[in-house]
Design a protein around this motif. Structure first.
Motif, mmCIF file in Angstrom:
data_model
loop_
_atom_site.group_PDB
_atom_site.id
_atom_site.type_symbol
_atom_site.label_atom_id
_atom_site.label_comp_id
_atom_site.label_asym_id
_atom_site.label_seq_id
_atom_site.Cartn_x
_atom_site.Cartn_y
_atom_site.Cartn_z
ATOM 1 N N VAL A 22 -9.861 97.674 87.729
ATOM 2 C CA VAL A 22 -8.124 97.267 87.444
ATOM 3 C C VAL A 22 -7.411 98.075 88.395
ATOM 4 C CG1 VAL A 22 -6.576 96.725 86.301
ATOM 5 C CG2 VAL A 22 -9.238 95.410 85.921
ATOM 6 N N VAL A 23 -7.152 99.093 87.911
ATOM 7 C CA VAL A 23 -6.443 100.648 88.799
ATOM 8 C C VAL A 23 -6.273 100.283 90.340
ATOM 9 C CG1 VAL A 23 -5.481 103.261 89.654
ATOM 10 C CG2 VAL A 23 -5.762 101.962 86.440
ATOM 11 N N ASN A 24 -7.071 100.052 90.562
ATOM 12 C CA ASN A 24 -7.352 100.617 92.082
ATOM 13 C C ASN A 24 -6.982 98.902 93.121
ATOM 14 O OD1 ASN A 24 -8.320 102.771 92.597
ATOM 15 N ND2 ASN A 24 -10.768 101.893 92.715
ATOM 16 N N LEU A 25 -6.715 97.409 92.449
ATOM 17 C CA LEU A 25 -6.250 96.671 92.490
ATOM 18 C C LEU A 25 -5.661 96.239 92.615
ATOM 19 C CD1 LEU A 25 -9.335 94.025 90.623
ATOM 20 C CD2 LEU A 25 -9.209 95.105 93.430
ATOM 21 N N LEU A 26 -4.678 97.002 91.464
ATOM 22 C CA LEU A 26 -3.377 96.580 91.811
ATOM 23 C C LEU A 26 -2.596 97.876 92.351
ATOM 24 C CD1 LEU A 26 -3.062 97.439 87.815
ATOM 25 C CD2 LEU A 26 -2.282 95.525 88.522
ATOM 26 N N PHE A 27 -3.343 98.990 92.469
ATOM 27 C CA PHE A 27 -2.794 99.742 93.848
ATOM 28 C C PHE A 27 -2.458 99.104 95.056
ATOM 29 C CE2 PHE A 27 -3.215 102.949 97.223
ATOM 30 C CZ PHE A 27 -1.663 103.672 96.389
ATOM 31 N N THR A 28 -3.894 98.622 95.492
ATOM 32 C CA THR A 28 -3.852 97.193 96.216
ATOM 33 C C THR A 28 -2.978 96.772 96.672
ATOM 34 O OG1 THR A 28 -6.505 98.327 96.529
ATOM 35 C CG2 THR A 28 -5.712 95.966 98.033
ATOM 36 N N THR A 29 -3.137 96.266 95.415
ATOM 37 C CA THR A 29 -1.637 94.910 95.837
ATOM 38 C C THR A 29 0.175 95.498 95.750
ATOM 39 O OG1 THR A 29 -2.372 93.459 94.240
ATOM 40 C CG2 THR A 29 -0.947 93.147 94.342
ATOM 41 N N GLY A 30 0.243 96.610 94.733
ATOM 42 C CA GLY A 30 1.682 96.722 95.123
ATOM 43 C C GLY A 30 1.711 97.520 96.694
ATOM 44 N N MET A 31 0.736 98.689 97.349
ATOM 45 C CA MET A 31 1.106 99.009 98.563
ATOM 46 C C MET A 31 1.316 97.727 99.386
ATOM 47 S SD MET A 31 1.101 102.234 97.248
ATOM 48 C CE MET A 31 0.784 103.732 99.402
ATOM 49 N N ILE A 32 0.687 96.986 99.605
ATOM 50 C CA ILE A 32 0.552 95.628 100.354
ATOM 51 C C ILE A 32 1.484 95.002 100.341
ATOM 52 C CG2 ILE A 32 -0.206 93.642 101.226
ATOM 53 C CD1 ILE A 32 -3.044 94.367 100.238
ATOM 54 N N GLY A 33 2.391 94.485 98.807
ATOM 55 C CA GLY A 33 3.702 94.309 98.553
ATOM 56 C C GLY A 33 4.469 94.778 99.254
ATOM 57 N N ALA A 34 4.860 96.368 98.634
ATOM 58 C CA ALA A 34 5.842 97.550 98.963
ATOM 59 C C ALA A 34 6.121 97.143 100.184
ATOM 60 C CB ALA A 34 6.019 98.462 98.354
ATOM 61 N N GLY A 35 4.853 96.966 101.170
ATOM 62 C CA GLY A 35 5.073 97.311 102.484
ATOM 63 C C GLY A 35 5.345 96.660 103.234
ATOM 64 N N PHE A 36 5.530 95.561 103.070
ATOM 65 C CA PHE A 36 5.747 93.972 103.495
ATOM 66 C C PHE A 36 7.665 93.838 103.081
ATOM 67 C CE2 PHE A 36 1.887 91.663 103.964
ATOM 68 C CZ PHE A 36 1.877 91.223 104.550
ATOM 69 N N LEU A 37 8.358 94.479 102.030
ATOM 70 C CA LEU A 37 9.190 94.630 101.484
ATOM 71 C C LEU A 37 10.055 95.330 102.598
ATOM 72 C CD1 LEU A 37 9.321 93.941 97.419
ATOM 73 C CD2 LEU A 37 9.778 92.151 99.823
ATOM 74 N N VAL A 38 9.652 96.621 102.890
ATOM 75 C CA VAL A 38 9.882 97.639 103.116
ATOM 76 C C VAL A 38 10.089 97.662 104.507
ATOM 77 C CG1 VAL A 38 9.928 100.124 104.193
ATOM 78 C CG2 VAL A 38 9.304 99.543 101.640
ATOM 79 N N SER A 39 9.242 96.592 105.036
ATOM 80 C CA SER A 39 9.377 96.474 106.617
ATOM 81 C C SER A 39 10.060 95.062 106.849
ATOM 82 C CB SER A 39 7.337 95.328 106.727
ATOM 83 O OG SER A 39 6.589 96.126 106.951
ATOM 84 N N GLU A 40 11.099 94.945 106.053
ATOM 85 C CA GLU A 40 12.037 93.790 106.658
ATOM 86 C C GLU A 40 12.967 94.230 106.815
ATOM 87 O OE1 GLU A 40 12.532 91.648 103.353
ATOM 88 O OE2 GLU A 40 11.325 90.354 103.260
ATOM 89 N N LEU A 41 13.333 96.219 106.440
ATOM 90 C CA LEU A 41 14.521 96.638 107.667
ATOM 91 C C LEU A 41 13.586 97.660 108.980
ATOM 92 C CD1 LEU A 41 14.677 99.351 104.092
ATOM 93 C CD2 LEU A 41 16.365 97.041 104.754
ATOM 94 N N ARG A 42 15.334 96.631 109.186
ATOM 95 C CA ARG A 42 14.273 97.564 110.401
ATOM 96 C C ARG A 42 13.863 99.028 111.236
ATOM 97 N NH1 ARG A 42 19.151 96.561 115.279
ATOM 98 N NH2 ARG A 42 18.732 93.848 115.079
ATOM 99 N N ASP A 43 14.243 99.477 109.936
ATOM 100 C CA ASP A 43 14.150 101.315 110.454
ATOM 101 C C ASP A 43 13.110 101.583 110.669
ATOM 102 O OD1 ASP A 43 16.023 101.257 108.861
ATOM 103 O OD2 ASP A 43 16.916 102.977 108.824
ATOM 104 N N GLN A 44 12.937 100.949 109.168
ATOM 105 C CA GLN A 44 11.538 101.066 108.585
ATOM 106 C C GLN A 44 9.965 100.515 108.625
ATOM 107 O OE1 GLN A 44 11.547 103.774 106.587
ATOM 108 N NE2 GLN A 44 13.477 104.491 107.257
#
Length: 543
Positions: A22-44
């Motif tokens: 469960v911890v591994n799945l939460l980490f995978t989901t969290g990293m992908i979600g955070a990655g997409f949100l951070v990607s919305e900033l042009r310089d990030q």
């Protein structure tokens, strides 16, 4: 989809240690979600992609739970890819690239976590490197040597501990550099990196002393969950700091259009958003810096252009956004409403300033053609009095008195037009009656004698006076009716004439009347059918 793949990849781990799964799945989901949100900033965008890759590659580290085919080898060689991408994102953020010691560290870490596991796989059997893996799994031919493998494994473990400690030092150093705002943005990410580095050192130490343990790995996974959370917190902190910077810009040093564009970029999360403002005097669009700009081309696959018009249908601005931004129609329409309200209020303020300048010019012109002319004539007459005698003296004295009286009358009329004392002392009804008495037409008034709030009385009086002046000049009317009524929260002023009608809704006269009412928060309605007179209905809020 990624969560499903990760759940399938962990196979038997579900039975052996559900918490770690469960911890591994939460980490995978969290990293992908955070990655997409951070990607919305042009310089990030680079940092966002690293976070997504870190989440996607985590299941590779547990693919040995499928003990056949190439999966055990993938787990042995590429199982540390998620650590590489996560460390890269932690050391990079919020800059756009790695420099100096951080770059050298990442090169060393990448080589260590990829080449050494590959070398260990060459000198090992799958059962040595991956506990619980059966010999049926596909494994490349090498030179299995237990002694060499044990030495490599010990060196690898010690090296991972040293690299984790070095990464910890680099993260601590990052807290000391940059401005206060930069440290505020960096702090949550650096803190999560320190937690993850300490957890990594603990896991390496426990593995070297006690061997592999799913419980220890679960604790490390819980610590790593702080990474996506920290990026989300830092992202919110960055937006708040950006917003505070925009708010501080309202000190008058930046233009309204420039601030509006930046607010829209922040709200719609579109760094490429552009706003072109329509300039009526120039008859063209201007960019936020005031330079002439060509209207952007029509909608394309990657861009959408929306025309923003005012209540009267006239153009206000062009809003150019990325196609992905307009997917949320509700948010886009809210942005259009924000632009319309802001620019209409902004243009109203400018028109009122222009009207104020024109009023000053009219005062100067009236003084020049009225009182000044009479006073100059009076001075000439007085100079002639010094040399006159007899009947000529009496004639010049009478002329001087007449000119003085005319000058006084001109000044009195001018003062009355600027602001009548009757309005201040007696109220709206007597002031309007006094103004209507000066017109060469019949004016009927129905105005309550009760006093209204001062600001409302002034607004209503000047609206009525200007409406009467316009009617006497252009409407060819014989009579005018002025009615004022009041309800609980506003007053209604109606000026109706029996003239020719057909008033120009967008002409300068009605435009000034509309601006005067809207500046007070009210609304003006014009009904002017050709041949049936004109009726102006103004509703003015009392507060």
């Amino acid at each position: 989809m990624t969560v499903v793949v990760g759940a399938v990849a962990e196979n038997s781990l579900w039975e052996r240690h559900p918490l770690l799964t469960v911890v591994n799945l939460l980490f995978t989901t969290g990293m992908i979600g955070a990655g997409f949100l951070v990607s919305e900033l042009r310089d990030q965008r680079g940092t966002g992609r690293l976070l997504v890759l870190s989440g996607l590659t985590l299941p590779l580290g547990y693919s040995n739970q499928w003990p056949y085919g190439p999966w055990p080898l993938y787990s042995a060689v590429f199982g540390y890819a998620t650590n590489i991408f996560a460390a890269w994102a932690l050391l990079r953020y919020p800059e756009q690239r790695l420099t100096g010691w951080r770059r050298q560290y990442m090169v060393t870490l990448t080589c260590w976590l990829t080449l050494v596991p590959l070398l260990m796989a060459f000198f090992s059997k799958p059962q040595w490197l991956l506990h619980g893996t059966v010999a049926s799994g596909w494994w490349p031919p090498g030179w299995p040597n237990r002694r060499v493998f044990d030495d490599l494994f010990l060196s690898f473990t010690v090296g991972c501990g040293v690299l984790a400690a070095a990464g910890l030092l680099l993260l601590v150093r990052r807290l000391a550099g940059g401005s206060r705002r930069e440290r505020a943005v960096r702090l949550p990410v650096v803190a999560s990196g320190i937690i993850a580095a300490l957890a990594s050192v603990t896991v390496v130490t426990c593995t070297a002393v006690f061997g592999d343990s799913d419980e220890v790995l679960a604790l490390e996974g819980m610590a790593d969950l702080s990474i996506p959370v920290a990026f989300l917190v830092s992202l919110g902190q960055q937006r708040l700091l950006h917003l505070s910077g925009l708010v501080s810009g309202f000190d008058g040093t930046a233009s309204t259009a420039y601030l509006l564009r930046d607010v829209l970029r922040l709200t719609l999360r579109d760094e490429d958003l552009d706003l072109l403002i329509w300039s009526e005097p120039d008859r063209r669009y201007l960019n936020v810096h005031g330079s002439a700009a060509e209207a952007p081309p029509g909608p394309r696959d990657d861009r959408t252009v929306k025309v923003v018009t005012g209540q009267n249908g006239r153009p206000l601005a062009l809003l150019s956004t990325s196609a992905s931004t307009t997917d949320d129609q509700g948010l886009t329409e809210a942005a259009v409403v924000m632009i319309r309200l802001t620019l209409e209020k902004f243009q109203l303020s400018r028109r009122l300033l222009v009207a104020d300048y024109e009023a000053r010019q009219n005062i100067v012109s009236n003084l020049h053609d009225g009182a000044q002319k009479e006073l100059c004539g009076l001075l000439a007459t007085l100079s002639q009095l010094r040399q006159a005698d007899g009947p000529r003296f009496e004639e010049l004295l009478e002329e001087a008195g007449s000119r003085a009286a005319d000058a006084v009358k001109s000044l009195r009329d001018l003062a009355h037009g600027v602001y009548p004392q009757t309005l201040n002392h007696a109220g709206l009804a007597p002031a309007v009656q006094e103004a209507s008495d000066q017109l060469d037409m019949l004016v009927r008034t129905r105005i309550p004698s009760e006093r209204l709030p001062t600001a409302v009385e002034k607004c209503a009086y000047f609206f009525i006076c200007e409406a009467l002046t316009n009617t006497s000049k252009y409407a060819h009317a014989e009579q005018i009716e002025v009615t004022v009524s009041r309800n609980s929260d506003c007053i209604t002023v109606v000026v109706h004439d029996d003239g020719i009608g057909g008033a120009n809704q967008h002409g300068p006269g009605l435009a000034r009347l509309r601006d005067r009412i809207e500046a007070h928060g009210g609304h003006l309605n014009v009904d002017s059918p050709t041949g049936h007179g004109t009726q102006l209905t103004a509703r003015i809020p009392c507060v």
